[in-house]
Design a protein around this motif. Sequence first.
Motif, PDB file in Angstrom:
ATOM      1  N   MET A   1     113.353  61.170 -26.111  1.00 42.89           N
ATOM      2  CA  MET A   1     114.566  60.572 -26.641  1.00 42.89           C
ATOM      3  C   MET A   1     114.467  60.411 -28.159  1.00 42.89           C
ATOM      4  N   ILE A   2     113.330  59.932 -28.655  1.00 39.09           N
ATOM      5  CA  ILE A   2     113.172  59.726 -30.086  1.00 39.09           C
ATOM      6  C   ILE A   2     113.326  61.043 -30.842  1.00 39.09           C
ATOM      7  N   SER A   3     112.725  62.107 -30.336  1.00 40.32           N
ATOM      8  CA  SER A   3     112.839  63.384 -31.047  1.00 40.32           C
ATOM      9  C   SER A   3     114.281  63.883 -31.050  1.00 40.32           C
ATOM     10  N   THR A   4     115.039  63.603 -30.004  1.00 40.19           N
ATOM     11  CA  THR A   4     116.442  64.003 -29.965  1.00 40.19           C
ATOM     12  C   THR A   4     117.236  63.262 -31.036  1.00 40.19           C
ATOM     13  N   VAL A   5     117.001  61.987 -31.172  1.00 44.47           N
ATOM     14  CA  VAL A   5     117.679  61.186 -32.198  1.00 44.47           C
ATOM     15  C   VAL A   5     117.271  61.672 -33.584  1.00 44.47           C
ATOM     16  N   ARG A   6     115.991  61.925 -33.771  1.00 44.15           N
ATOM     17  CA  ARG A   6     115.492  62.408 -35.053  1.00 44.15           C
ATOM     18  C   ARG A   6     116.104  63.774 -35.385  1.00 44.15           C
ATOM     19  N   ASP A   7     116.175  64.650 -34.391  1.00 49.74           N
ATOM     20  CA  ASP A   7     116.759  65.981 -34.612  1.00 49.74           C
ATOM     21  C   ASP A   7     118.231  65.881 -35.000  1.00 49.74           C
ATOM     22  N   LEU A   8     118.983  65.040 -34.320  1.00 50.61           N
ATOM     23  CA  LEU A   8     120.402  64.864 -34.638  1.00 50.61           C
ATOM     24  C   LEU A   8     120.561  64.281 -36.041  1.00 50.61           C
ATOM     25  N   ALA A   9     119.751  63.301 -36.377  1.00 51.73           N
ATOM     26  CA  ALA A   9     119.809  62.712 -37.723  1.00 51.73           C
ATOM     27  C   ALA A   9     119.482  63.761 -38.779  1.00 51.73           C
ATOM     28  N   ALA A  10     118.491  64.602 -38.508  1.00 51.35           N
ATOM     29  CA  ALA A  10     118.120  65.656 -39.455  1.00 51.35           C
ATOM     30  C   ALA A  10     119.269  66.639 -39.645  1.00 51.35           C
ATOM     31  N   GLU A  11     119.881  67.053 -38.572  1.00 53.49           N
ATOM     32  CA  GLU A  11     121.005  67.995 -38.669  1.00 53.49           C
ATOM     33  C   GLU A  11     122.173  67.366 -39.422  1.00 53.49           C
ATOM     34  N   ALA A  12     122.450  66.103 -39.140  1.00 54.42           N
ATOM     35  CA  ALA A  12     123.567  65.417 -39.803  1.00 54.42           C
ATOM     36  C   ALA A  12     123.298  65.265 -41.294  1.00 54.42           C
ATOM     37  N   LEU A  13     122.096  64.879 -41.666  1.00 51.65           N
ATOM     38  CA  LEU A  13     121.773  64.744 -43.085  1.00 51.65           C
ATOM     39  C   LEU A  13     121.795  66.103 -43.774  1.00 51.65           C
ATOM     40  N   PHE A  14     121.322  67.115 -43.093  1.00 50.67           N
ATOM     41  CA  PHE A  14     121.321  68.467 -43.641  1.00 50.67           C
ATOM     42  C   PHE A  14     122.726  68.915 -44.017  1.00 50.67           C
TER      43      PHE A  14
END
Length: 83
Positions: A1-14
């Motif tokens: 779950m944490i990696s999914t949240v981190r991945d989404l945050a990374a894509e959004a910031l990108f």
Amino acid sequence: MISTVRDLAAEALFVSYLQPSECPTRAIVEQAITTMILRYGSDGCAAGVATEFGDHPDVAVRRMAWVHAELAEVLAPRMPVLH
């Protein structure tokens, strides 16, 4: 779950409007992430990342490195303020 949240945050910031040269604060980074997720959703953010990596891979790699450095600070536990 944490990696999914981190991945989404990374894509959004990108895909956000923020630039590394702005040296954004933690609050500004958090707001940009929220704004992009609400605006484009998870699929839209991922599509934006994929497009940039396809069109401009050299620039995209540098931007993603910046994104991960920013997220390391944003997602780090906050230290309590002692009075």
